[in-house]
Design an enzyme around this catalytic site. Structure first.
Site, PDB file in Angstrom:
ATOM      1  N   GLY A 146       3.970   3.505  28.096  1.00 54.72           N
ATOM      2  CA  GLY A 146       3.513   3.421  29.474  1.00 54.72           C
ATOM      3  C   GLY A 146       2.337   4.364  29.664  1.00 54.72           C
ATOM      4  N   ARG A 169       8.839  -2.121  25.978  1.00 56.55           N
ATOM      5  CA  ARG A 169       9.871  -3.142  26.218  1.00 56.55           C
ATOM      6  C   ARG A 169       9.322  -4.537  25.977  1.00 56.55           C
ATOM      7  NH1 ARG A 169      12.250  -3.438  32.182  1.00 56.55           N
ATOM      8  NH2 ARG A 169      10.046  -3.944  32.526  1.00 56.55           N
ATOM      9  N   ASP A 251      11.515  18.338  23.492  1.00 50.50           N
ATOM     10  CA  ASP A 251      11.322  18.954  24.799  1.00 50.50           C
ATOM     11  C   ASP A 251      12.516  18.682  25.701  1.00 50.50           C
ATOM     12  OD1 ASP A 251       9.808  20.398  26.779  1.00 50.50           O
ATOM     13  OD2 ASP A 251       9.461  18.490  27.781  1.00 50.50           O
ATOM     14  N   HIS A 275      12.315  21.549  28.275  1.00 49.11           N
ATOM     15  CA  HIS A 275      11.880  20.531  29.232  1.00 49.11           C
ATOM     16  C   HIS A 275      10.638  21.033  29.973  1.00 49.11           C
ATOM     17  CE1 HIS A 275      13.482  16.877  31.677  1.00 49.11           C
ATOM     18  NE2 HIS A 275      12.151  16.890  31.629  1.00 49.11           N
ATOM     19  N   GLY A 277       7.452  19.755  29.616  1.00 45.81           N
ATOM     20  CA  GLY A 277       6.341  18.819  29.623  1.00 45.81           C
ATOM     21  C   GLY A 277       5.638  18.702  30.958  1.00 45.81           C
TER      22      GLY A 277
END
Length: 316
Positions: A146, A169, A251, A275, A277
């Site tokens: 994405g 996907r 992360d 975490h 990011g």
């Protein structure tokens, strides 16, 4: 009746908010700032646990928009069933791409070039020489292509990888090349030196990087997770790390925060960031710009950006 907007940032700190709504500051405090039934636009507190974020939803009988300040929406999904039909859920596309992509490259380069080893050697006063892997000439696979996956590739290209493969996907074509569907993952994994997970957490991606996925990765490959912890089967990853067959840069973890005694902390070949990011100096100005734009659209009854779903609408 008022049409309140609940913000997790004090409204007097956001320049350019449109006139009309009554702005209420709520960042997860025990007491609500006003009656949730009067809230028309709810901006979810950032980096707060899911139970706190969804707590007011059951009482928000007039809410029209739920806006997250994260790319993922999994932390609010448990509360969506409490909302009336027609409520739009929007994410923060455009806010976190740069910061998350920066960290992704930092994790890859640190892991390949042995930066954690250098830091530990510096503490010992030891000159730790030797050859290390480079990102140049490596095959990289991005799983979850994405806006964040695309931003990661933007920053990968100057490091001269041999190939960047993309998986999402649905199959599609981009200016940089094809995006493969998830069904082609088994054939792509054995070719990748670095596998980056940047996919949202859904029922399809939960546990995606399990024992079968990991076993298909080539010996010595690096797994990088900047998605969500449950995208990776922690037990299966630990088995591969302890064998020394794979390395990892994470992360996000499952569980999160990672308990002090968890074996993942001490597994060989793993680099863990907490975490980190999204929460950088880039977050606040970009989040404010998004909120001002979304609220102007809301007040003027213009189409909102980043609508992920509408409650009560058919899916699939």
């Amino acid at each position: 009746m008022t049409a309140d907007v609940w913000l997790p940032i004090p409204p007097d700190e956001i320049e350019g908010l449109p006139e009309g709504p009554e702005y209420r500051f709520w960042n997860g405090a025990e007491d609500f700032p006003a009656d949730p039934a009067d809230c028309a636009f709810y901006v979810v507190p950032y980096m707060k646990p899911s139970p706190l974020c969804v707590r007011p939803l059951a009482r928000m009988s007039r809410v029209e928009v739920v806006q997250t300040l994260s790319a993922g929406i999994d932390h609010v999904e448990p509360g969506l069933g409490r909302l009336r039909p027609g409520v739009r859920l929007c994410n923060a596309r455009g806010v976190h791409e740069a910061s998350t992509a920066e960290l992704t490259l930092a994790l890859i380069l640190s892991s390949l070039r042995g930066i954690p080893d250098f830091v530990r050697a510096q503490e010992r006063g030891e000159w730790l020489g030797g050859f290390r892997p480079a990102l140049a000439d490596k095959n990289v696979l991005i799983v979850g292509y994405g806006s964040i996956g695309s931003a990661i590739e933007d920053r990968l290209v100057p490091f001269e990888p041999a190939r960047v493969a993309r998986v999402a996907r649905s199959e599609r074509t981009t200016a940089r090349g094809p995006v493969h569907p998830l069904t082609e993952l088994p054939a792509l994994l054995p070719e990748a030196d670095v596998v980056i997970l940047s996919t949202p957490l859904t029922e399809t991606t939960r546990g995606l990087a399990g024992a079968d996925f990991l076993s298909r990765m080539k010996d010595g490959a690096l797994l990088v997770n900047v998605a969500r912890g449950p995208v990776v089967d922690t037990k299966a990853l630990l088995a591969e790390l302890e064998r020394g067959r794979l390395t990892a840069a994470l992360d996000v973890t499952d569980p999160e925060p990672l308990p002090r005694a968890h074996p993942l902390w001490r597994a060989p070949g793993v680099l863990i960031s907490p975490h980190a990011g999204g929460p950088t100096s880039a977050f606040l100005p970009r989040a404010k710009r998004l909120l001002v734009d979304q609220l102007r659209r809301h007040v003027n009854r213009e189409p909102l950006r980043n609508v992920i779903l509408t409650t009560g609408a058919p899916t699939g």
